[in-house]
Design a protein around this motif. Structure first.
Motif, PDB file in Angstrom:
ATOM      1  N   TYR A   1     -12.192   3.828   6.280  1.00 41.91           N
ATOM      2  CA  TYR A   1     -11.122   3.026   6.952  1.00 41.91           C
ATOM      3  C   TYR A   1     -11.373   2.029   8.051  1.00 41.91           C
TER       4      TYR A   1
ATOM      5  N   ASN B   1      -1.082   6.833  -0.802  1.00 38.23           N
ATOM      6  CA  ASN B   1      -2.440   7.277  -0.451  1.00 38.23           C
ATOM      7  C   ASN B   1      -3.473   6.960  -1.877  1.00 38.23           C
TER       8      ASN B   1
ATOM      9  N   ARG C   1      -5.483   2.096   1.727  1.00 38.87           N
ATOM     10  CA  ARG C   1      -4.801   3.322   2.361  1.00 38.87           C
ATOM     11  C   ARG C   1      -5.535   4.496   1.633  1.00 38.87           C
TER      12      ARG C   1
ATOM     13  N   LEU D   1       0.780  -1.113  -0.095  1.00 36.85           N
ATOM     14  CA  LEU D   1       0.017  -0.146   0.019  1.00 36.85           C
ATOM     15  C   LEU D   1       0.904   1.232  -0.050  1.00 36.85           C
TER      16      LEU D   1
ATOM     17  N   GLY E   1      -4.116   8.882   4.365  1.00 35.19           N
ATOM     18  CA  GLY E   1      -3.056   7.908   4.612  1.00 35.19           C
ATOM     19  C   GLY E   1      -3.302   6.927   5.664  1.00 35.19           C
ATOM     20  N   ARG E   2      -4.542   6.867   5.949  1.00 33.96           N
ATOM     21  CA  ARG E   2      -5.031   5.975   6.942  1.00 33.96           C
ATOM     22  C   ARG E   2      -5.243   4.596   6.537  1.00 33.96           C
ATOM     23  N   TYR E   3      -4.646   3.635   7.287  1.00 33.21           N
ATOM     24  CA  TYR E   3      -4.741   2.190   6.739  1.00 33.21           C
ATOM     25  C   TYR E   3      -6.235   1.640   7.138  1.00 33.21           C
TER      26      TYR E   3
END
Lengths: 428, 173
Positions: free
Chosen positions: A98, A39, A57, A36, A61-63
């Motif tokens: 997410y 973004n 992602r 990943l 940028g949050r997984y």
């Protein structure tokens, strides 16, 4: 030999299995961070412990690691559009953030709040080192982040790869604590592999094919010491730590980087063999990193575009009987990782341990199974947190040392077997 | 000769479906195991598992070493006790033994370890040492380790006695 019911207990890791519950106590490697890379990059299918998931992602940028399938009609969200803060199903436009929360159902009036009633199962996904880790257990019992040394040294000092192994996790992991096979199966690699050759310890390995073993319980798992003869009546010890449930390290050779593995169930008949190399005090050299990328040491060459080894069971592992006859490889399979994997896969998807004939030198494996079984039962019956969850248990190292004959490795090497930031590994 | 001998042969051979065709037969004969408790606590642990179902395992407790006539330091045999209290000789028990597992809980059995270990060594019999103790740092345990190390091809220090039957069953004792 293991009874069938115990073999089933230890090898089944799906939801609502006892061993599955045990694995769900830990942070486990889920993806390489490179999968990943940015973004809004394409989502990735992930199967872990028999659960189908999709990782992505988002724009910030949050997984996210969520149930693979859209709650509407069951479409795989691998086909989803990863954009503007969520993953949108291409079928009817349902969108998830997410955390798996549905944030848009285009066919329904926004004011209805319908989407707030839809939520996919999700697990946390955090980056530590080159790896994205997940914890698939009870959020109330989420342990502290992993603190394995290979994942916490500066990036220039470490390299991690993963490969698909087509068999149950336990038979793969048991290879990681079976030191006695090295002098046989990997004998060719000790003189040729750029990440193994040249160490003084190799000659002890090659010169003594009947090592003595000592197995000692540790807080997080085991230390397994293999003892071979060295000069002047001294012993050459190779000490392998195993931390529950499935972390193993290979004793180092000379100043080569230190290798190790995580064995992570994909389902009951497949696992990920995570393979790492790191040096505690220096950057990996360009040649070392290239050798790792080229599939030497514990790493493999890949089938292009995948994490499946280039040598795999569909091509008979590129068996080379001529190289075997020339003594370049012992089994005819090239590369340390695939020498192990080819044999472990040949046992079948889940090996029938009622048929095996273990010998005394298999006691590391016997003890590991015993401790796994004890931990599974203690968790199931008493809710006891298993060994290896506490990050203090992550701070182990492998070691290779020469000791006088009267010294117990576990006492003489207490410091060598513990992570000491800024201190080189103990290696011969 | 660099190409596979049969296209996809490993892929097919390693499937669960093909596992059904593995020949089902006993692939080993009963192993002749001798389990020797070297001290009193080890003997108590052993007594608690003697009634399990075992193959050809003899559970024995070390009683005394039998020195050579006139040479006290040289053991030539030892006396062992059977579960029924009867006595037997180490030399007789080792005849035909495949493996000897010595169990200790302390350093009290140093002489016993030497007597049994030496007897196995000269007969080329595989030996394993098992020390059961909750506290690995106990000096008594260190003495036991020191006593067994020269004679045991594998030495295990286990924190709980449940490992004893687990190990013996795993070894088909």
């Amino acid at each position: 030999m293991l009874r069938k019911d115990v073999n089933d207990l230890l090898t089944r890791t799906g939801p609502d299995t006892a061993m599955g519950d045990l694995f769900r106590q830990y942070w486990m490697p889920a993806l390489l961070a490179e999968e990943l890379p940015e973004n809004d990059c394409p989502p990735v299918r992930v199967k872990l412990m028999s659960e189908r998931l999709v990782a992505f992602r988002d724009s910030e940028g949050r997984y996210g690691l969520i149930d693979e399938f859209c709650a509407h009609r069951g479409v795989s969200l691998w086909f989803g559009r990863n954009e503007e803060g969520g993953l949108r199903c291409p079928y009817h436009g349902w969108k998830y953030d997410y955390t798996g929360q549905c944030i848009e159902v285009p066919s329904e009036p926004e004011e209805s709040g319908f989407c707030s009633k839809i939520k996919l199962k999700n697990y946390p996904l955090i980056k530590v080192g080159d790896i994205l880790w997940t914890h698939m257990g009870d959020p109330e019992n989420r342990p502290p982040k992993p603190e394995w040394e290979f994942a916490t040294v500066p990036p220039e000092q470490t390299f991690t790869s993963k490969r698909w192994q087509e068999c149950n996790w336990l038979q793969a992991m048991e290879g990681g604590i079976d030191s006695s096979h090295v002098s046989w199966l990997h004998s060719g690699a000790l003189v040729s592999d750029p990440l193994f050759k040249g160490a003084r310890g190799n000659k002890y390995n090659q010169g003594d094919k009947r090592p003595f073993f000592e197995v000692v319980e540790a807080d997080g798992g085991l230390f397994i010491g293999a003892r071979r003869n060295a000069e002047d009546g001294k012993y050459y010890w190779r000490i392998t730590p195993w931390v529950m449930p499935s972390f193993t390290m290979i004793p180092p050779r000379g100043d080569h980087p230190v290798h190790g593995h995580f064995w992570v169930p994909i389902d009951d008949e497949n696992c990920w063999a995570w393979s790492f190399d790191y040096h505690p005090v220096r950057a990996l050299s360009r040649d070392e990193r290239k050798a790792m990328q080229d599939g030497y040491g514990v790493h493999v060459k890949y089938t292009p575009g995948s994490y499946r080894p280039l040598a795999n069971k569909d091509n008979d592992y590129l068996m080379d009987r001529a190289a075997q006859r020339r003594g370049e490889t012992y089994s005819g399979v090239e590369g340390i990782a695939m020498q192990d994997a080819s044999l472990q896969e040949s046992m079948g998807p889940i090996v029938d341990r009622t048929k095996e004939n273990l010998v005394s030198t298999d006691n590391g494996i016997i003890m590991a199974r015993h401790r796994l079984r004890k931990a599974v039962v203690a968790l199931r019956d008493k809710g006891e947190t298993p060994p290896g969850v506490d990050p203090a248990h992550h701070k182990v190292r492998s070691a290779s040392v020469v000791l006088p004959p009267d010294q117990a490795f576990v006492d003489a090497c207490k410091e060598d077997l513990t992570v000491r930031p800024g201190v080189k590994q103990s290696s011969v | 000769m660099n190409t596979p001998t049969l296209l996809s042969s490993c892929a097919r051979a390693a499937t669960a479906e093909e596992a059904r065709y593995r020949i089902d037969y006993p692939n080993s004969r009963a192993r002749s195991s001798r389990i020797v408790a070297l001290d009193d606590e080890a003997a108590a642990i052993m007594r608690r598992i003697e009634d399990d179902v075992w193959g050809d395992a003899h559970f024995l407790t070390f009683r005394a070493r039998n020195p050579a006539p006139g040479i006290e330091a040289l053991s030539i045999d030892a006396t062992l006790a059977r579960p029924d209290g009867g006595e037997t000789r180490l030399s007789a028990e080792l005849a035909g033994a495949d493996v000897v597992v010595m169990i200790a809980s302390s350093g009290a059995g140093i002489d016993a370890a030497a007597a049994v270990g030496n007897a196995c060594f000269v007969r080329n019999i595989m030996t394993a040492g098992l020390i059961v103790s909750r506290d690995r740092t106990d000096p008594d345990v260190e003495r036991a380790v020191g006593a067994l190390r020269p004679y045991a091809a594998v030495l295990v220090i286990a924190a709980d006695e449940e490992f004893v039957p687990a190990m013996l069953h795993a070894l088909r004792a």
